[in-house]
Design a protein around this motif. Structure first.
Motif, short mmCIF file in Angstrom:
data_model
loop_
_atom_site.label_atom_id
_atom_site.label_comp_id
_atom_site.label_asym_id
_atom_site.label_seq_id
_atom_site.Cartn_x
_atom_site.Cartn_y
_atom_site.Cartn_z
N UNK A 221 24.19 6.71 -34.79
CA UNK A 221 23.59 7.89 -33.86
C UNK A 221 24.22 9.36 -34.08
N UNK A 222 25.47 9.24 -34.37
CA UNK A 222 26.10 10.53 -34.73
C UNK A 222 25.67 11.26 -35.84
N UNK A 223 25.19 10.59 -36.96
CA UNK A 223 24.68 10.92 -38.23
C UNK A 223 23.30 11.90 -37.75
N UNK A 224 22.55 11.61 -36.61
CA UNK A 224 21.33 12.13 -36.47
C UNK A 224 21.82 13.45 -35.44
N UNK A 225 22.56 13.14 -34.48
CA UNK A 225 22.80 14.08 -33.76
C UNK A 225 23.35 15.36 -34.34
#
Length: 252
Positions: A221-225
């Motif tokens: 998820x951090x990759x998209x955030x």
């Protein structure tokens, strides 16, 4: 007081929540929408506030365009009440549902639901919110890597994502006079609860994704955030009408 406000549909969980928290870390306040899980949404607001930003959760069914006028009125009211403003700065059209179903078996009801959630909803919600979006603002529509590469069972879902990608270019062209940029962010396979958590929980599928990705793993998820934060930033003010895929290099 924060000088920027983001509105994120589907911001109480998954990639929407991750984006909300990454924006909050940058001091950006967040209005998030949730479909039915009010307690989960309030927990998300508390997480945002713990990072030093302001948060607000509003109920919204993106598949029910008949309520968009009421929703826009609620946003306008809360902007005045909480922020003493008449506009917000960033819109992330993120809310969505998945469908894994072969083309031959996809029902008309399933198709209509996907169109309502992923295309008609963002189309008319953005239209209704435009009077509240500040000049020089940003819109990011969420698509999918599946609009570029092809995996059986994703045909209907990918097709409506393809529609939002075309719409994005037209929005960018038509809103340019107001200085508003509009881009598409297309995640690859990410380890969340989306689609029943298949990428996260199915070891064989996770391994398949990793093997087909240049960086050798499924997405987090951090990759998209972080990508959302980048597209909303001043550093990306000249990026407009583009499809940005954040997939680690899937199926290159």
């Amino acid at each position: 007081m924060s000088e920027k406000i983001a509105l994120i549909t589907g911001g109480s969980r998954g990639l929407g929540l991750n984006a909300a928290l990454k924006l909050a870390e940058k001091g950006i306040d967040v209005i998030l929408t949730y479909h039915s899980q009010q307690q989960q949404a309030q927990a998300a607001v508390r997480q945002i506030e713990a990072l030093g930003a302001r948060g607000l959760a509003l109920q919204l069914d993106v598949a029910d365009s008949s309520r968009f006028d009421d929703f826009a009125a609620a946003v306008k009211e809360q902007l005045a009440l909480i922020w003493q403003r008449d506009s917000f700065d960033y819109l992330l059209n993120n809310a969505g549902t998945g469908l894994h179903q072969p083309f031959m078996e996809t029902t008309e009801a399933q198709f209509d639901q996907l169109v309502a959630v992923h295309f008609k909803g963002p189309f008319f919600l953005t239209q209704k919110l435009l009077p509240l979006l500040a000049d020089g603002g940003r819109i990011v529509n969420v698509s999918s890597g599946l609009a570029r590469f092809t995996l059986p069972g994703a045909g209907a879902y990918a097709a409506v994502k393809g529609a939002i990608e075309v719409l994005t270019r037209y929005q960018a062209k038509e809103l340019g006079a107001r200085g508003i940029t509009v881009n598409v962010l297309a995640p690859g396979a990410i380890e969340t609860d989306f689609g029943g958590g298949r990428v996260r929980d199915d070891a064989a599928l996770n391994a398949f994704v990793a093997a087909q990705t240049a960086l050798g793993r499924a997405g987090q998820p951090d990759d998209i955030g972080h990508a959302v934060v980048a597209l909303f930033s001043e550093q990306c003010r000249w990026v407009n009408g583009q499809r940005i895929e954040a997939s680690g290099g899937m199926f290159l």
